[in-house]
Design a protein around this motif. Structure first.
Motif, PDB file in Angstrom:
ATOM      1  N   SER A  10       0.868  -1.176   0.000  1.00 20.68           N
ATOM      2  CA  SER A  10       0.000   0.000   0.000  1.00 20.68           C
ATOM      3  C   SER A  10       0.908   1.230   0.000  1.00 20.68           C
ATOM      4  O   SER A  10       2.114   1.112   0.267  1.00 20.68           O
ATOM      5  N   PRO A  11       0.353   2.394  -0.259  1.00 18.10           N
ATOM      6  CA  PRO A  11       1.192   3.601  -0.146  1.00 18.10           C
ATOM      7  C   PRO A  11       1.838   3.706   1.242  1.00 18.10           C
ATOM      8  O   PRO A  11       2.996   4.107   1.358  1.00 18.10           O
ATOM      9  N   MET A  18       5.052   1.814   9.846  1.00 10.30           N
ATOM     10  CA  MET A  18       4.891   0.571  10.582  1.00 10.30           C
ATOM     11  C   MET A  18       3.492   0.496  11.184  1.00 10.30           C
ATOM     12  O   MET A  18       2.911   1.520  11.552  1.00 10.30           O
ATOM     13  N   PRO A  19       2.955  -0.719  11.291  1.00  9.02           N
ATOM     14  CA  PRO A  19       1.627  -0.861  11.914  1.00  9.02           C
ATOM     15  C   PRO A  19       1.695  -0.527  13.400  1.00  9.02           C
ATOM     16  O   PRO A  19       2.746  -0.664  14.032  1.00  9.02           O
ATOM     17  N   LEU A  46       7.642  -7.542   4.645  1.00  2.31           N
ATOM     18  CA  LEU A  46       8.785  -7.115   3.845  1.00  2.31           C
ATOM     19  C   LEU A  46       9.008  -5.615   3.970  1.00  2.31           C
ATOM     20  O   LEU A  46       8.050  -4.845   4.067  1.00  2.31           O
ATOM     21  N   HIS A  47      10.274  -5.217   3.940  1.00  3.44           N
ATOM     22  CA  HIS A  47      10.608  -3.795   3.922  1.00  3.44           C
ATOM     23  C   HIS A  47      10.094  -3.187   2.618  1.00  3.44           C
ATOM     24  O   HIS A  47       9.853  -3.893   1.639  1.00  3.44           O
ATOM     25  N   PRO A  48       9.952  -1.864   2.560  1.00  6.08           N
ATOM     26  CA  PRO A  48       9.502  -1.213   1.326  1.00  6.08           C
ATOM     27  C   PRO A  48      10.455  -1.506   0.163  1.00  6.08           C
ATOM     28  O   PRO A  48      11.640  -1.811   0.367  1.00  6.08           O
ATOM     29  N   GLY A  67      15.542  -0.297  -5.925  1.00  9.37           N
ATOM     30  CA  GLY A  67      14.220   0.239  -5.653  1.00  9.37           C
ATOM     31  C   GLY A  67      14.316   1.709  -5.335  1.00  9.37           C
ATOM     32  O   GLY A  67      15.409   2.258  -5.259  1.00  9.37           O
ATOM     33  N   PRO A  68      13.219   2.409  -5.199  1.00 11.55           N
ATOM     34  CA  PRO A  68      11.864   1.876  -5.139  1.00 11.55           C
ATOM     35  C   PRO A  68      11.316   1.565  -6.530  1.00 11.55           C
ATOM     36  O   PRO A  68      11.826   2.051  -7.533  1.00 11.55           O
ATOM     37  N   PHE A  69      10.278   0.762  -6.535  1.00 14.64           N
ATOM     38  CA  PHE A  69       9.637   0.359  -7.769  1.00 14.64           C
ATOM     39  C   PHE A  69       8.252   0.989  -7.849  1.00 14.64           C
ATOM     40  O   PHE A  69       7.581   1.153  -6.843  1.00 14.64           O
ATOM     41  N   GLY A  70       7.819   1.314  -9.048  1.00 12.74           N
ATOM     42  CA  GLY A  70       6.528   1.959  -9.250  1.00 12.74           C
ATOM     43  C   GLY A  70       5.376   0.994  -9.062  1.00 12.74           C
ATOM     44  O   GLY A  70       5.559  -0.186  -8.771  1.00 12.74           O
ATOM     45  N   GLU A  71       4.180   1.528  -9.240  1.00 15.07           N
ATOM     46  CA  GLU A  71       2.953   0.733  -9.172  1.00 15.07           C
ATOM     47  C   GLU A  71       2.848  -0.058  -7.870  1.00 15.07           C
ATOM     48  O   GLU A  71       2.996  -1.279  -7.848  1.00 15.07           O
ATOM     49  N   THR A  72       2.597   0.645  -6.804  1.00 13.23           N
ATOM     50  CA  THR A  72       2.474   0.038  -5.480  1.00 13.23           C
ATOM     51  C   THR A  72       1.557  -1.176  -5.495  1.00 13.23           C
ATOM     52  O   THR A  72       1.851  -2.187  -4.868  1.00 13.23           O
ATOM     53  N   ARG A  73       0.466  -1.119  -6.232  1.00 16.33           N
ATOM     54  CA  ARG A  73      -0.503  -2.224  -6.224  1.00 16.33           C
ATOM     55  C   ARG A  73       0.071  -3.525  -6.787  1.00 16.33           C
ATOM     56  O   ARG A  73      -0.522  -4.577  -6.636  1.00 16.33           O
TER      57      ARG A  73
END
Length: 141
Positions: A10-11, A18-19, A46-48, A67-73
């Protein structure tokens, strides 16, 4: 059957948020129920993707993409590996998970030896069995 349960990013997860304690507590209870039912084989967050890398293969050439990689979904934020009777049982379990806010979970059956048919020769089956036995005999580090 083994099922891999993929928790989509998710974004918030890609931002490294963190939760909170409440969600961690609820997830702990859910994982405890999975263990007591004999279903949970493994599971991790997993880490971002900003902390990861991808390796692209093109013939003998290897290209590393940080990373980071696009398209979070399209990214994965965590996973479980479950041993269940069938996909329906896995679906019933994931419905109990403490997710909200539009979370999307993907469940995918894991290939078993028989799925490969004759291509998995007796020698290859023996190798797989030997590797599995070696893996299970190792102590966590």
């Amino acid at each position: 059957m083994k099922v891999m349960v993929l928790v989509k990013a998710s974004p918030a997860s890609e931002a490294g948020e963190m939760p909170g304690t409440e969600l961690l507590t609820e997830m702990g209870r859910f994982n405890e129920a999975l263990v007591k039912a004999g279903i949970l084989l493994a599971g991790e967050g997993l880490h971002p993707s900003s902390r990861g890398a991808r390796v692209r293969f093109d013939g003998r050439q290897r290209t590393v993409i940080d990373g980071p990689f696009g398209e979070t979904r399209e990214l994965v934020a965590g996973f479980w590996l479950w041993q269940v009777r069938n996909l329906d049982e896995a679906i019933e379990w994931i419905k109990r998970a403490p997710f909200d806010g539009g979370a999307e979970i993907e469940l995918r059956p894991v290939f078993e030896a028989d799925d490969f048919g004759d291509a998995l020769t007796p020698e290859l089956r023996e190798q797989e069995a030997r590797l599995a036995a070696d893996l299970h005999s190792r102590k966590p580090q």
